[in-house]
Design an enzyme around this catalytic site. Structure first.
Site, PDB file in Angstrom:
ATOM      1  N   CYS A  98       5.481   4.449  -4.113  1.00 16.11           N
ATOM      2  CA  CYS A  98       5.654   4.063  -2.693  1.00 16.11           C
ATOM      3  C   CYS A  98       6.777   3.175  -2.434  1.00 16.11           C
ATOM      4  CB  CYS A  98       4.461   3.899  -1.873  1.00 16.11           C
ATOM      5  SG  CYS A  98       4.458   3.873   0.042  1.00 16.11           S
ATOM      6  N   HIS A 190       0.896   8.586  -2.598  1.00 18.43           N
ATOM      7  CA  HIS A 190      -0.178   7.786  -3.397  1.00 18.43           C
ATOM      8  C   HIS A 190      -1.219   8.828  -3.981  1.00 18.43           C
ATOM      9  CE1 HIS A 190       0.650   3.687  -2.115  1.00 18.43           C
ATOM     10  NE2 HIS A 190       1.417   4.230  -0.850  1.00 18.43           N
ATOM     11  N   GLU A 192      -2.745   8.380  -6.396  1.00 19.76           N
ATOM     12  CA  GLU A 192      -3.997   7.537  -6.902  1.00 19.76           C
ATOM     13  C   GLU A 192      -5.114   7.303  -6.004  1.00 19.76           C
ATOM     14  OE1 GLU A 192      -1.664   4.331  -4.708  1.00 19.76           O
ATOM     15  OE2 GLU A 192      -0.892   6.227  -5.910  1.00 19.76           O
TER      16      GLU A 192
END
Length: 253
Positions: A98, A190, A192
């Site tokens: 990011c 993102h 994750e």
């Protein structure tokens, strides 16, 4: 990482699900004191990046809530630049996430970031554009969460011969960019994130009276925030990070 304990949990859960044995070290800066974590937590969990007993095989640099500042206005920018140079010299592979991806692309290649009229917020399909071991086992189109107020632009990346757009979206723009034969990986979203991370962000923004941030796109069933969100990306995230970890194991010293 603005909310350190949540980010720690997201990554630890993700790494655990890869099935690859990973020794995780949380790194801290010398020029910045976090506002969203106690000193006790920092002292017990984090090490200074320049005092590690040995160089890690891989490094993940997470985002930060400073994306609407110019890079040079970020108080710890000089130290972050030193970390990026150290990582390029010493670490086998680095993932920038990011804002960190934007920061590293600016530092290494002069790629600008641009403000968005409204927050890029939700779950968006991404198309794999190039053959790469990072995408082994992933579908040609996979989902990725995004949560940001700025963007990098496809034309700027395409104009740099040293960068490759590996995954892309008509909505979010480039989502995975690689350089140095895949040693550097820039992820603008993102992948994750845990299932409820965007939900937490949405409700936080609502409590703060943020009228410029709407529902996260493609996240709640029928766009109903009273319904539990559906995780459509975690399996892809696990495969992506498993592939990255496998590449680290196979990388020449």
């Amino acid at each position: 990482m603005p909310l350190k304990e949540a980010t720690e949990s997201d990554f630890l859960r993700l790494f655990a699900d890869t099935g690859v044995a990973v020794e995780v070290h949380w790194l801290r800066l010398r020029s910045h004191v976090p506002k969203h974590a106690s000193q006790e937590h920092m002292d017990s969990m984090y090490e200074y990046w320049d005092a590690l007993p040995q160089v890690p095989d891989g490094l993940v640099v997470t985002g930060a809530p400073v994306e609407q500042l110019e890079f040079g206005e970020v108080t710890y920018w000089p130290e972050l630049c030193r970390i990026m140079e150290w990582a390029r010299r010493e670490v086998k592979s680095v993932i920038y996430v990011c804002w960190a991806a934007q920061a590293a692309l600016w530092h290494h290649y002069g790629i600008r970031k641009y403000g968005l009229k409204s927050k890029m917020f939700g779950i968006f399909p991404q198309e794999v554009l190039v053959g790469s071991s990072l995408f082994d086992g992933l579908a040609p189109a996979f989902m990725m969460p995004h949560s940001r107020h700025t963007e990098i632009r496809r034309g700027d990346i395409a104009a740099c011969a040293d960068l490759t757009i590996a995954a892309d979206s008509d909505v979010t723009g480039p989502s995975v960019i690689t350089a140095l034969d895949g040693r550097e990986i820039y992820i603008t979203g993102h992948i994750e994130y845990a299932t409820h991370t965007l939900d937490t962000e949405y409700r936080r923004d609502q409590q703060r009276g943020r009228t410029d941030v709407g529902l996260p796109f493609g996240y709640y069933p029928a766009d109903d925030p009273s319904q539990p969100p559906v995780d459509t990306w975690h399996a892809s995230a696990v495969m992506f990070y498993r592939n990255w970890l496998d590449n680290l194991k196979n990388a020449k010293s």
